[in-house]
Design a protein around this motif. Structure first.
Motif, PDB file in Angstrom:
ATOM      1  N   ARG A  41       0.789  -1.116  -0.043  1.00 38.18           N
ATOM      2  CA  ARG A  41       0.140   0.220  -0.067  1.00 38.18           C
ATOM      3  C   ARG A  41       0.886   1.352  -0.081  1.00 38.18           C
ATOM      4  O   ARG A  41       0.512   2.202  -0.583  1.00 38.18           O
ATOM      5  N   ARG A  42       1.909   1.267   0.568  1.00 35.47           N
ATOM      6  CA  ARG A  42       2.736   2.521   0.751  1.00 35.47           C
ATOM      7  C   ARG A  42       3.415   2.786  -0.428  1.00 35.47           C
ATOM      8  O   ARG A  42       3.764   3.809  -0.908  1.00 35.47           O
ATOM      9  N   THR A  43       3.825   1.364  -1.321  1.00 40.81           N
ATOM     10  CA  THR A  43       4.441   1.784  -2.576  1.00 40.81           C
ATOM     11  C   THR A  43       3.584   2.436  -3.437  1.00 40.81           C
ATOM     12  O   THR A  43       3.919   3.196  -4.219  1.00 40.81           O
ATOM     13  N   PHE A  44       2.309   1.971  -3.422  1.00 41.88           N
ATOM     14  CA  PHE A  44       1.296   2.400  -4.293  1.00 41.88           C
ATOM     15  C   PHE A  44       1.051   4.041  -4.008  1.00 41.88           C
ATOM     16  O   PHE A  44       0.863   4.887  -4.808  1.00 41.88           O
ATOM     17  N   LEU A  45       1.099   4.265  -2.561  1.00 40.33           N
ATOM     18  CA  LEU A  45       0.784   5.666  -2.442  1.00 40.33           C
ATOM     19  C   LEU A  45       1.760   6.562  -2.828  1.00 40.33           C
ATOM     20  O   LEU A  45       1.621   7.821  -3.020  1.00 40.33           O
ATOM     21  N   LYS A  46       3.052   6.064  -2.655  1.00 41.51           N
ATOM     22  CA  LYS A  46       4.205   6.949  -2.907  1.00 41.51           C
ATOM     23  C   LYS A  46       4.266   7.155  -4.533  1.00 41.51           C
ATOM     24  O   LYS A  46       4.331   8.261  -4.768  1.00 41.51           O
ATOM     25  N   GLU A  47       3.651   6.086  -5.302  1.00 40.35           N
ATOM     26  CA  GLU A  47       3.797   6.384  -6.711  1.00 40.35           C
ATOM     27  C   GLU A  47       2.782   7.357  -7.035  1.00 40.35           C
ATOM     28  O   GLU A  47       2.790   8.295  -8.006  1.00 40.35           O
ATOM     29  N   LYS A  48       1.532   7.138  -6.335  1.00 40.53           N
ATOM     30  CA  LYS A  48       0.494   8.225  -6.752  1.00 40.53           C
ATOM     31  C   LYS A  48       0.953   9.400  -6.299  1.00 40.53           C
ATOM     32  O   LYS A  48       0.576  10.787  -7.182  1.00 40.53           O
ATOM     33  N   ALA A  49       1.296   9.648  -5.296  1.00 43.65           N
ATOM     34  CA  ALA A  49       1.905  11.006  -4.627  1.00 43.65           C
ATOM     35  C   ALA A  49       2.831  11.571  -5.723  1.00 43.65           C
ATOM     36  O   ALA A  49       2.718  12.919  -5.982  1.00 43.65           O
ATOM     37  N   ALA A  50       3.809  10.913  -6.239  1.00 43.26           N
ATOM     38  CA  ALA A  50       4.724  11.505  -7.317  1.00 43.26           C
ATOM     39  C   ALA A  50       4.067  11.898  -8.371  1.00 43.26           C
ATOM     40  O   ALA A  50       4.425  12.844  -9.056  1.00 43.26           O
ATOM     41  N   TRP A  51       3.035  11.173  -8.846  1.00 44.56           N
ATOM     42  CA  TRP A  51       2.154  11.534  -9.919  1.00 44.56           C
ATOM     43  C   TRP A  51       1.317  12.816  -9.728  1.00 44.56           C
ATOM     44  O   TRP A  51       1.319  13.657 -10.715  1.00 44.56           O
ATOM     45  N   ILE A  95      -3.170  11.756   0.380  1.00 42.67           N
ATOM     46  CA  ILE A  95      -2.248  10.847   0.132  1.00 42.67           C
ATOM     47  C   ILE A  95      -0.954  10.814   1.143  1.00 42.67           C
ATOM     48  O   ILE A  95      -0.725   9.644   1.693  1.00 42.67           O
ATOM     49  N   GLY A  96      -0.517  11.973   1.424  1.00 44.30           N
ATOM     50  CA  GLY A  96       0.433  12.413   2.466  1.00 44.30           C
ATOM     51  C   GLY A  96       0.015  11.819   3.692  1.00 44.30           C
ATOM     52  O   GLY A  96       0.775  10.990   4.557  1.00 44.30           O
ATOM     53  N   SER A  97      -1.381  11.895   4.034  1.00 40.85           N
ATOM     54  CA  SER A  97      -1.952  11.566   5.508  1.00 40.85           C
ATOM     55  C   SER A  97      -1.901   9.976   5.509  1.00 40.85           C
ATOM     56  O   SER A  97      -1.515   9.382   6.339  1.00 40.85           O
ATOM     57  N   LYS A  98      -2.466   9.430   4.338  1.00 42.95           N
ATOM     58  CA  LYS A  98      -2.369   7.971   4.287  1.00 42.95           C
ATOM     59  C   LYS A  98      -0.854   7.387   4.275  1.00 42.95           C
ATOM     60  O   LYS A  98      -0.870   6.335   4.902  1.00 42.95           O
ATOM     61  N   LEU A  99       0.023   8.072   3.775  1.00 41.67           N
ATOM     62  CA  LEU A  99       1.374   7.564   3.955  1.00 41.67           C
ATOM     63  C   LEU A  99       1.952   7.442   5.308  1.00 41.67           C
ATOM     64  O   LEU A  99       2.701   6.501   5.711  1.00 41.67           O
ATOM     65  N   ASN A 100       1.675   8.536   5.944  1.00 47.15           N
ATOM     66  CA  ASN A 100       1.861   8.770   7.465  1.00 47.15           C
ATOM     67  C   ASN A 100       1.108   7.523   8.313  1.00 47.15           C
ATOM     68  O   ASN A 100       1.643   7.081   9.253  1.00 47.15           O
ATOM     69  N   THR A 101       0.083   7.219   7.806  1.00 39.23           N
ATOM     70  CA  THR A 101      -0.639   6.014   8.581  1.00 39.23           C
ATOM     71  C   THR A 101       0.034   4.841   8.485  1.00 39.23           C
ATOM     72  O   THR A 101       0.209   4.103   9.364  1.00 39.23           O
ATOM     73  N   GLU A 102       0.473   4.502   6.984  1.00 37.52           N
ATOM     74  CA  GLU A 102       1.126   3.365   6.692  1.00 37.52           C
ATOM     75  C   GLU A 102       2.500   3.228   7.506  1.00 37.52           C
ATOM     76  O   GLU A 102       2.773   2.334   7.797  1.00 37.52           O
ATOM     77  N   ASP A 103       3.096   4.520   7.379  1.00 37.93           N
ATOM     78  CA  ASP A 103       4.394   4.346   8.126  1.00 37.93           C
ATOM     79  C   ASP A 103       4.362   4.069   9.633  1.00 37.93           C
ATOM     80  O   ASP A 103       5.137   3.305  10.145  1.00 37.93           O
ATOM     81  N   ALA A 104       3.106   4.673  10.336  1.00 34.89           N
ATOM     82  CA  ALA A 104       3.109   4.214  11.827  1.00 34.89           C
ATOM     83  C   ALA A 104       2.651   2.861  11.691  1.00 34.89           C
ATOM     84  O   ALA A 104       3.102   2.301  12.827  1.00 34.89           O
ATOM     85  N   LEU A 105       1.835   2.436  10.787  1.00 39.47           N
ATOM     86  CA  LEU A 105       1.397   0.815  11.067  1.00 39.47           C
ATOM     87  C   LEU A 105       2.697  -0.117  10.668  1.00 39.47           C
ATOM     88  O   LEU A 105       2.995  -1.059  11.755  1.00 39.47           O
ATOM     89  N   ILE A 106       3.731   0.472   9.770  1.00 40.93           N
ATOM     90  CA  ILE A 106       4.826  -0.475   9.498  1.00 40.93           C
ATOM     91  C   ILE A 106       5.655  -0.338  10.759  1.00 40.93           C
ATOM     92  O   ILE A 106       6.390  -1.598  11.423  1.00 40.93           O
ATOM     93  N   ALA A 107       5.845   0.640  11.469  1.00 39.14           N
ATOM     94  CA  ALA A 107       6.585   0.778  12.686  1.00 39.14           C
ATOM     95  C   ALA A 107       6.013   0.074  13.989  1.00 39.14           C
ATOM     96  O   ALA A 107       6.664  -0.523  14.685  1.00 39.14           O
ATOM     97  N   LYS A 108       4.606   0.129  14.144  1.00 36.86           N
ATOM     98  CA  LYS A 108       4.145  -0.614  15.065  1.00 36.86           C
ATOM     99  C   LYS A 108       4.097  -2.233  14.846  1.00 36.86           C
ATOM    100  O   LYS A 108       4.473  -2.938  15.765  1.00 36.86           O
ATOM    101  N   VAL A 109       3.855  -2.578  13.847  1.00 34.57           N
ATOM    102  CA  VAL A 109       3.583  -3.882  13.581  1.00 34.57           C
ATOM    103  C   VAL A 109       5.024  -4.454  13.522  1.00 34.57           C
ATOM    104  O   VAL A 109       5.413  -5.787  13.985  1.00 34.57           O
ATOM    105  N   GLY A 110       6.138  -3.744  12.927  1.00 37.25           N
ATOM    106  CA  GLY A 110       7.616  -4.188  12.964  1.00 37.25           C
ATOM    107  C   GLY A 110       8.103  -4.455  14.274  1.00 37.25           C
ATOM    108  O   GLY A 110       8.798  -5.240  14.608  1.00 37.25           O
ATOM    109  N   LEU A 111       7.589  -3.599  15.197  1.00 36.58           N
ATOM    110  CA  LEU A 111       8.089  -3.577  16.735  1.00 36.58           C
ATOM    111  C   LEU A 111       7.898  -4.897  17.379  1.00 36.58           C
ATOM    112  O   LEU A 111       8.197  -5.809  17.902  1.00 36.58           O
ATOM    113  N   LEU A 112       6.231  -5.046  17.105  1.00 30.42           N
ATOM    114  CA  LEU A 112       5.727  -6.463  17.599  1.00 30.42           C
ATOM    115  C   LEU A 112       6.149  -7.857  17.130  1.00 30.42           C
ATOM    116  O   LEU A 112       6.319  -8.633  17.657  1.00 30.42           O
ATOM    117  N   ALA A 113       6.383  -7.613  15.624  1.00 27.71           N
ATOM    118  CA  ALA A 113       6.892  -8.693  15.138  1.00 27.71           C
ATOM    119  C   ALA A 113       8.479  -9.038  15.638  1.00 27.71           C
ATOM    120  O   ALA A 113       9.039 -10.343  15.802  1.00 27.71           O
TER     121      ALA A 113
END
Length: 217
Positions: A136-146, A165-183
């Motif tokens: 999802r983050r990769t898609f959002l970054k591509e769309k933001a660049a476009w 799009i920027g807000s959604k990217l921040n949400t994904e970054d926060a999710l990755i950080a959270k789940v990454g720590l849990l993992a």
């Protein structure tokens, strides 16, 4: 059109293959877990010996000294000696205890596998969430660049969507950080099943090594 193509490709690309295998982890834990090793040692201690070992355990040298000679000797003492074989009367009890120890070992191993599988499932789920979030983050970054390119070309009406799009990217970054720590925590928890060998298992779960040494054959 470019964004749509990227999104479609992202949907059909397989997730990154996780290096570690469930069977290898369970096999490793079964061989090095301290609880299983202790139970296995007890089982072996109660194991029925082979015929040679049984003979050595139940055969002893015996001897006694009697008064008076024999018809062939004038010695005042007579020595009697030989081998004495003791036949244990509790063999049935020992067999029963051995059977109980085997059952106890099997139950301990099964309980350990059940707990480990639950932790494996949780780690797999976390890793899947990380993979999905990365897509999802990769898609959002591509769309933001476009969108940014569109804005640079004079389409100022795209600004609001770019903020979204920027807000959604921040949400994904926060999710990755959270789940990454849990993992990360979950990997440590799973690695602890290996007792003193936990660093080996942790390195395998983190993808730092492709094998578990001589244990995953």
């Amino acid at each position: 059109m470019k964004v749509r193509i990227v999104f479609i490709v992202a949907l059909f690309l397989p997730f990154r293959v996780v290096a570690w295998e469930d069977d290898a982890v369970l096999s490793f834990i079964s061989q090095v877990n301290p609880i299983i090793l202790a139970q296995r040692n007890v089982t072996q201690a109660y194991a029925q010996p082979d015929s040679v070992t049984w003979a050595l355990q139940n055969t002893s040298l015996s001897g006694r000294l009697g008064f008076g000679g024999t018809d062939f000797r004038d010695d005042p003492y007579t020595v009697f000696g030989g081998l004495q074989i003791n036949i244990p009367l509790s063999s049935i009890k020992e067999e029963r205890e051995q059977a109980l120890k085997v059952v106890a070992e099997a139950k301990a191993l099964d309980d350990m596998h059940t707990k480990a599988l639950l932790d494996i499932a949780q780690l797999r789920q976390m890793e899947a969430e990380l993979e999905a979030s990365q897509v999802r983050r990769t898609f959002l970054k591509e769309k933001a660049a476009w969108l940014k390119q569109r804005i640079d070309e004079g389409y100022s009406s795209e600004m609001n969507e770019l903020w979204t799009i920027g807000s959604k990217l921040n949400t994904e970054d926060a999710l990755i950080a959270k789940v990454g720590l849990l993992a990360k925590t979950q990997r440590y928890k799973l690695a602890k099943y290996a007792g003193t060998e936990w660093p080996t298992l942790l390195a395998y779960l983190e993808g730092k090594t492709e094998t578990l040494g001589g244990y995953d054959g």
